[in-house]
Structures are given as C-alpha cells and as structure tokens.
Design an enzyme around this catalytic site. Structure first.
Site, PDB file in Angstrom:
ATOM      1  N   LEU A   9       0.857  -1.190   0.000  1.00  0.00           N
ATOM      2  CA  LEU A   9       0.000   0.000   0.000  1.00  0.00           C
ATOM      3  C   LEU A   9       0.893   1.240   0.000  1.00  0.00           C
ATOM      4  CD1 LEU A   9      -2.914   1.234   0.415  1.00  0.00           C
ATOM      5  CD2 LEU A   9      -2.343   1.329   2.826  1.00  0.00           C
ATOM      6  N   ILE A  17       7.478  10.480  -6.668  1.00  0.00           N
ATOM      7  CA  ILE A  17       8.101   9.251  -6.181  1.00  0.00           C
ATOM      8  C   ILE A  17       7.067   8.138  -5.991  1.00  0.00           C
ATOM      9  CG2 ILE A  17       9.409   8.237  -4.254  1.00  0.00           C
ATOM     10  CD1 ILE A  17      10.573  11.127  -3.775  1.00  0.00           C
ATOM     11  N   TYR A 156       9.045  22.118   7.633  1.00  0.00           N
ATOM     12  CA  TYR A 156       9.137  20.870   6.862  1.00  0.00           C
ATOM     13  C   TYR A 156      10.204  19.957   7.477  1.00  0.00           C
ATOM     14  CZ  TYR A 156      10.118  17.675   3.003  1.00  0.00           C
ATOM     15  OH  TYR A 156      10.311  16.541   2.248  1.00  0.00           O
TER      16      TYR A 156
HETATM   17  N1  LIG Z   1      10.946  16.168  -4.121  1.00  0.00           N
HETATM   18  C1  LIG Z   1      11.914  16.231  -3.208  1.00  0.00           C
HETATM   19  O1  LIG Z   1      12.898  16.978  -3.356  1.00  0.00           O
HETATM   20  C2  LIG Z   1      11.857  15.360  -2.014  1.00  0.00           C
HETATM   21  C3  LIG Z   1      10.683  14.763  -1.583  1.00  0.00           C
HETATM   22  N2  LIG Z   1      10.694  13.999  -0.448  1.00  0.00           N
HETATM   23  C4  LIG Z   1       9.466  13.381   0.040  1.00  0.00           C
HETATM   24  O2  LIG Z   1       8.997  12.488  -0.952  1.00  0.00           O
HETATM   25  C5  LIG Z   1       7.597  12.289  -0.786  1.00  0.00           C
HETATM   26  C6  LIG Z   1       6.934  12.374  -2.160  1.00  0.00           C
HETATM   27  O3  LIG Z   1       7.144  13.665  -2.679  1.00  0.00           O
HETATM   28  P1  LIG Z   1       7.388  13.959  -4.239  1.00  0.00           P
HETATM   29  O4  LIG Z   1       7.072  12.773  -5.036  1.00  0.00           O
HETATM   30  O5  LIG Z   1       8.696  14.599  -4.396  1.00  0.00           O
HETATM   31  O6  LIG Z   1       6.314  15.124  -4.484  1.00  0.00           O
HETATM   32  P2  LIG Z   1       4.905  15.181  -5.228  1.00  0.00           P
HETATM   33  O7  LIG Z   1       4.375  16.527  -4.879  1.00  0.00           O
HETATM   34  O8  LIG Z   1       5.065  14.811  -6.644  1.00  0.00           O
HETATM   35  O9  LIG Z   1       4.057  14.033  -4.512  1.00  0.00           O
HETATM   36  C7  LIG Z   1       3.485  14.183  -3.256  1.00  0.00           C
HETATM   37  C8  LIG Z   1       2.286  13.280  -3.162  1.00  0.00           C
HETATM   38  O10 LIG Z   1       1.712  13.375  -1.845  1.00  0.00           O
HETATM   39  C9  LIG Z   1       0.324  13.542  -2.006  1.00  0.00           C
HETATM   40  N3  LIG Z   1      -0.368  14.103  -0.858  1.00  0.00           N
HETATM   41  C10 LIG Z   1      -0.267  15.321  -0.301  1.00  0.00           C
HETATM   42  N4  LIG Z   1      -1.129  15.447   0.726  1.00  0.00           N
HETATM   43  C11 LIG Z   1      -1.801  14.252   0.823  1.00  0.00           C
HETATM   44  C12 LIG Z   1      -2.813  13.741   1.670  1.00  0.00           C
HETATM   45  N5  LIG Z   1      -3.348  14.476   2.636  1.00  0.00           N
HETATM   46  N6  LIG Z   1      -3.241  12.467   1.475  1.00  0.00           N
HETATM   47  C13 LIG Z   1      -2.714  11.706   0.491  1.00  0.00           C
HETATM   48  N7  LIG Z   1      -1.782  12.148  -0.371  1.00  0.00           N
HETATM   49  C14 LIG Z   1      -1.324  13.402  -0.195  1.00  0.00           C
HETATM   50  C15 LIG Z   1       0.187  14.403  -3.253  1.00  0.00           C
HETATM   51  O11 LIG Z   1      -1.149  14.363  -3.711  1.00  0.00           O
HETATM   52  P3  LIG Z   1      -1.873  15.615  -4.445  1.00  0.00           P
HETATM   53  O12 LIG Z   1      -1.484  15.482  -5.869  1.00  0.00           O
HETATM   54  O13 LIG Z   1      -3.321  15.377  -4.200  1.00  0.00           O
HETATM   55  O14 LIG Z   1      -1.366  16.863  -3.783  1.00  0.00           O
HETATM   56  C16 LIG Z   1       1.175  13.672  -4.141  1.00  0.00           C
HETATM   57  O15 LIG Z   1       0.599  12.515  -4.671  1.00  0.00           O
HETATM   58  C17 LIG Z   1       7.140  13.337   0.222  1.00  0.00           C
HETATM   59  O16 LIG Z   1       6.969  12.734   1.480  1.00  0.00           O
HETATM   60  C18 LIG Z   1       8.306  14.325   0.262  1.00  0.00           C
HETATM   61  O17 LIG Z   1       8.382  14.967   1.512  1.00  0.00           O
HETATM   62  C19 LIG Z   1      11.838  13.740   0.258  1.00  0.00           C
HETATM   63  C20 LIG Z   1      13.018  14.284  -0.135  1.00  0.00           C
HETATM   64  C21 LIG Z   1      13.112  15.162  -1.287  1.00  0.00           C
HETATM   65  C1  LIG Z   2      21.701  22.457   2.322  1.00  0.00           C
HETATM   66  C2  LIG Z   2      21.924  23.794   1.737  1.00  0.00           C
HETATM   67  C3  LIG Z   2      21.063  24.411   0.852  1.00  0.00           C
HETATM   68  C4  LIG Z   2      19.752  23.913   0.427  1.00  0.00           C
HETATM   69  C5  LIG Z   2      19.335  22.676   0.387  1.00  0.00           C
HETATM   70  C6  LIG Z   2      18.036  22.283  -0.073  1.00  0.00           C
HETATM   71  C7  LIG Z   2      17.127  23.288  -0.649  1.00  0.00           C
HETATM   72  C8  LIG Z   2      17.726  21.000   0.035  1.00  0.00           C
HETATM   73  C9  LIG Z   2      16.468  20.461  -0.345  1.00  0.00           C
HETATM   74  C10 LIG Z   2      16.152  19.230   0.009  1.00  0.00           C
HETATM   75  C11 LIG Z   2      14.825  18.738  -0.214  1.00  0.00           C
HETATM   76  C12 LIG Z   2      13.907  19.382  -1.145  1.00  0.00           C
HETATM   77  C13 LIG Z   2      14.400  17.707   0.532  1.00  0.00           C
HETATM   78  C14 LIG Z   2      13.072  17.245   0.523  1.00  0.00           C
HETATM   79  O1  LIG Z   2      12.670  16.533   1.412  1.00  0.00           O
HETATM   80  C15 LIG Z   2      21.369  25.744   0.271  1.00  0.00           C
HETATM   81  C16 LIG Z   2      20.384  26.733   0.798  1.00  0.00           C
HETATM   82  C17 LIG Z   2      21.260  25.661  -1.224  1.00  0.00           C
HETATM   83  C18 LIG Z   2      22.782  26.194   0.588  1.00  0.00           C
HETATM   84  C19 LIG Z   2      23.232  25.855   1.959  1.00  0.00           C
HETATM   85  C20 LIG Z   2      23.191  24.407   2.194  1.00  0.00           C
END
Ligand SMILES: NC(=O)C1=CN([C@@H]2O[C@H](COP(=O)(O)OP(=O)(O)OC[C@H]3O[C@@H](n4cnc5c(N)ncnc54)[C@H](OP(=O)(O)O)[C@@H]3O)[C@@H](O)[C@H]2O)C=CC1
Ligand SMILES: CC1=C(/C=C/C(C)=C/C=C/C(C)=C/C=O)C(C)(C)CCC1
Length: 291
Positions: A9, A17, A156
C-alpha cells in the site's frame, strides 16, 4: 513454488516518487507484488493509469486515500482483501518554505498533519494485522531534511525529524514481530514537489517579515536552492529504484539515503558541532548563507 505476492500500500501516488514506485513494483519481473496505489484525489489518476499500462487491474489497483482522514484510511483498508497490508509505504508529503514570520500556523499544522500524523495514522491502522501475522515492512519516505535542517525549511524539516524520531523508536519493539522499518532519505528530487513550493512562494507576501529576511530568502536562498536541484537533483525513477531494492531486501535497512552527492551535507552534524559550516553554500556560488 513461488511465494504469494505481497500487498504493498503506497500513499501519494498521483505524481512523483509514489507514482514511480507504484509502477516499478507493479512491473516487477517476478510479479512479487500486488500494489494498491493510493491518492487523495482520484481525479488525478490518469497519469498513473497510463504509466501502469497492462499492470492496471492486474498487479496494480488505484484507490482513494487521504492520509489526513480516519474515514478515508478505514474505507481504503476495507477494500483490501482481508485488510492485510504486507508492505506500507508512507510517501504522501507536502513541503513548506519561507520566512517563519510570514507563514501561518494553519499552514504549519497542515505539514505536520500530512507528513507526520498522516504516516502515524496509517501505521496505527496496519500494525495490528502485521503483528498478528508476525510479518511486515513499513517504508517511510523521509528526507535528508529529517537528518539536517535547512534554512527557511524549519517546519518541513521538523516534520521529517519527527518522522525519524518516531519510526526509529518504533523499529525496536517491532523486531520481535519480524516487522521492519526503513527510513528512506532522498536529497532533492525533481518532482512536482519543488514546483508546488515555488508556486506557493511566487504568490506569498510573507506578511510581517522584515526586508533583510525577505531579501535573504528571495535573493540568496531561492537561487541557491534552484541551483542545488539543478546540480544534484535526482529523478523520481532513480529514487523509486532505491526503494524497490529496500522493499526486496531480505533484511531491510533502518536508514537508506538515495543521493551520495548530498550525503556530505547530512554528515555536518557529526563533523561540525560548532555549526559554523552549516551556512556555507555548496560550490561557493552564493557565499556563506548564514553570515
Ligand atoms: N521532491 C523532493 O525533493 C523530495 C521529496 N521527499 C518526500 O517524498 C515524498 C513524495 O514527494 P514527491 O514525489 O517529491 O512530491 P509530489 O508533490 O510529486 O508528490 C506528493 C504526493 O503526496 C500527495 N499528498 C499530499 N497530501 C496528501 C494527503 N493528505 N493524502 C494523500 N496524499 C497526499 C500528493 O497528492 P496531491 O497530488 O493530491 O497533492 C502527491 O501525490 C514526500 O513525502 C516528500 O516529503 C523527500 C526528499 C526530497
Ligand atoms: C543544504 C543547503 C542548501 C539547500 C538545500 C536544499 C534546498 C535541500 C532540499 C532538500 C529537499 C527538497 C528535501 C526534501 O525533502 C542551500 C540553501 C542551497 C545552501 C546551503 C546548504
């Protein structure tokens, strides 16, 4: 004889992702998985269904699930045969970025309701069954921001730290039930996640924020963040591949980072207790972001 397929699930499969992971698992050459790919708004299921192709209705079904709603979780589980989930992937998540003074508490609470309590709600629902059957795997899409805070991402990052603390604690008591927990920690991933944040930022006025902080955010943080996504951002396909491996592993790891290019930043805490390296921008393009 091959083992029966495991029911997986996944929350948040409308994009990114979650969508990629659902499709890769459903196309497993050994057909080891029955994927229940969920999303809160079924109006968005077109992209997933197209990507699933022939797997749709075979090894992949789509179901409604809003992780913020008890009713929605109960309804979704009641549609799964026996309510039995072998692998739960807590993927649904939302971001929030900007100067703290300009963000509402309601917006912050929504981040915790979705990222943290959404995952907790699902775990509470599937855990009794997993314990009874004495097997299960809970995968959590955490983040490098669950290990290392990043400027202007306070809430976040806090929600992901909360997930790390919760699941790390829970993992210990579950070992005796043969239930594993895996925290997957991606760095920046090129999905709708970033676009949604940039859209939110482009219209936000951040009321009550002083001009110095606003300029720090708009003129230093945003360009540096964009540069980072551009330079080290992974594809959702690559992140999904890592998660597929974690799910297929006989002895799943507690933690798994997906991006070796980002890993040095998560090591800062251990190597720099003074915190003085924290504000240095990677590549030096934007100087020291903290001073
Ligand atoms: N992108 C990145 O840089 C990173 C992402 N992550 C994590 O990866 C995961 C997936 O994100 P990502 O694929 O990047 O982003 P997306 O925005 O593409 O996907 C996020 C998903 O979560 C869903 N969602 C949000 N709120 C709810 C809810 N209440 N119930 C069910 N589904 C919900 C969205 O649905 P809807 O379309 O309806 O909004 C969407 O399907 C997240 O947990 C994010 O924090 C971690 C590290 C980096
Ligand atoms: C660490 C770092 C930066 C930003 C990092 C970011 C933006 C990371 C994003 C990570 C994500 C999107 C994770 C999702 O879960 C800066 C400000 C560029 C410079 C200083 C060091």
């Amino acid at each position: 004889m091959a083992d029966a397929p495991r029911t997986v699930l996944i929350s948040g499969c409308s994009s990114g992702i979650g969508l990629e992971l659902a499709v890769q698992l459903a196309h497993d050459p050994r057909q080891r998985y029955q994927v229940v790919a969920t999303m809160r708004d079924l109006g968005k299921k077109g992209t997933l269904e197209a990507a699933a192709g022939k797997a749709l209705g075979q090894t992949l079904t789509v179901a409604q699930l809003d992780v913020c709603s008890d009713e929605s979780v109960a309804q979704c589980l009641s549609c799964i045969q026996g309510g039995e989930v072998d692998v739960l992937v807590n993927n649904a998540g939302v971001g929030l970025v900007g100067p703290l003074e300009g963000l509402s508490l309601a917006a912050m609470q929504n981040v915790f309701d979705t990222n943290f309590f959404g995952a907790v709600r699902l775990v509470k629902a599937v855990l009794p069954g997993m314990k009874r059957r004495r097997q299960g795997h809970i995968v959590v899409v955490s983040s490098v921001m669950g290990l290392q805070g990043v400027v202007f991402n306070e809430v976040y990052a806090a929600s992901k730290f909360a997930m790390e603390g919760f699941f790390e604690s829970l993992a210990v008591q579950l070992l005796q039930f043969n239930i594993f927990i895996s925290l997957v920690e991606p760095g920046p991933v090129v999905t709708e996640f970033e676009g949604k944040l940039l859209e939110q930022v482009s219209t936000a006025e951040f009321p009550g924020t002083d001009p110095d902080t606003l300029s720090y955010f708009r003129d230093l943080y945003l360009p540096a963040s964009r540069e980072l996504f551009h330079n080290v951002g992974q594809s959702p396909q690559d992140v999904a591949k890592v998660i597929v491996k974690v799910i297929g592993s006989a002895r799943p790891p507690l933690r798994r980072q997906t991006n070796t290019r980002y890993t040095p930043l998560t090591a800062l805490k251990a190597v720099d207790p003074s915190g003085s390296l924290l504000g240095r921008s990677p590549g030096g393009g934007h100087g020291n972001l903290l001073q």
